[in-house]
Scaffold this motif. Structure first.
Motif, PDB file in Angstrom:
ATOM      1  N   ASN A  26       0.885  -1.443  -0.223  1.00 39.33           N
ATOM      2  CA  ASN A  26      -0.032   0.017  -0.087  1.00 39.33           C
ATOM      3  C   ASN A  26       0.887   1.301   0.042  1.00 39.33           C
ATOM      4  N   GLN A  27       0.349   2.415  -0.262  1.00 34.79           N
ATOM      5  CA  GLN A  27       0.943   3.528  -0.425  1.00 34.79           C
ATOM      6  C   GLN A  27       1.527   4.019   0.927  1.00 34.79           C
ATOM      7  N   ALA A  30       4.759   2.341   1.129  1.00 38.28           N
ATOM      8  CA  ALA A  30       5.750   2.891   0.303  1.00 38.28           C
ATOM      9  C   ALA A  30       6.571   4.125   0.683  1.00 38.28           C
ATOM     10  N   GLU A  31       5.354   5.028   1.513  1.00 38.81           N
ATOM     11  CA  GLU A  31       5.832   6.479   1.955  1.00 38.81           C
ATOM     12  C   GLU A  31       6.802   6.037   3.366  1.00 38.81           C
ATOM     13  N   LEU A  51       5.765   7.964  -6.409  1.00 44.27           N
ATOM     14  CA  LEU A  51       4.815   6.674  -6.190  1.00 44.27           C
ATOM     15  C   LEU A  51       4.090   6.333  -7.384  1.00 44.27           C
ATOM     16  N   GLU A  53       1.147   3.126  -8.853  1.00 43.09           N
ATOM     17  CA  GLU A  53       0.363   1.910  -8.612  1.00 43.09           C
ATOM     18  C   GLU A  53       0.464   1.369 -10.098  1.00 43.09           C
ATOM     19  N   GLU A  57       0.298   7.208 -11.864  1.00 40.26           N
ATOM     20  CA  GLU A  57       0.939   7.922 -10.977  1.00 40.26           C
ATOM     21  C   GLU A  57       0.140   8.250  -9.431  1.00 40.26           C
ATOM     22  N   VAL A  58       0.736   8.071  -8.327  1.00 38.35           N
ATOM     23  CA  VAL A  58      -0.248   8.025  -7.328  1.00 38.35           C
ATOM     24  C   VAL A  58       0.129   9.334  -6.536  1.00 38.35           C
ATOM     25  N   TYR A  59       1.472   9.526  -6.299  1.00 39.53           N
ATOM     26  CA  TYR A  59       2.128  10.788  -5.548  1.00 39.53           C
ATOM     27  C   TYR A  59       3.353  11.216  -6.135  1.00 39.53           C
TER      28      TYR A  59
END
Length: 66
Positions: A26-27, A30-31, A51, A53, A57-59
């Motif tokens: 999950n995000q 990753a963070e 980041l 998925e 692009e998620v972030y």
């Protein structure tokens, strides 16, 4: 992973295996990982990360500057 100019940083050797193409459940995971190793990435010339998925692009880009 990109340098300060936005050019992709290609890691090789041991760094590629340790930092390249990481996958997380999950995000948040990753963070957290980026939060733990950001200084090491900066030493390799990485200035920002994004980041994804799969291909979405998620972030980012997220600066590694202090």
């Amino acid at each position: 992973m990109e340098d300060g100019a936005g050019t992709e940083v290609v890691l090789d050797g041991e760094a590629a295996g340790e930092y390249g193409e990481q996958a997380f459940a999950n995000q948040g995971d990753a963070e957290s990982w980026i939060g733990e190793i950001w200084a090491e990435l900066a030493e390799l010339g990485v200035a920002q990360v994004t980041l994804f998925e799969v291909d979405r692009e998620v972030y980012g880009p997220m600066s590694l500057s202090v």
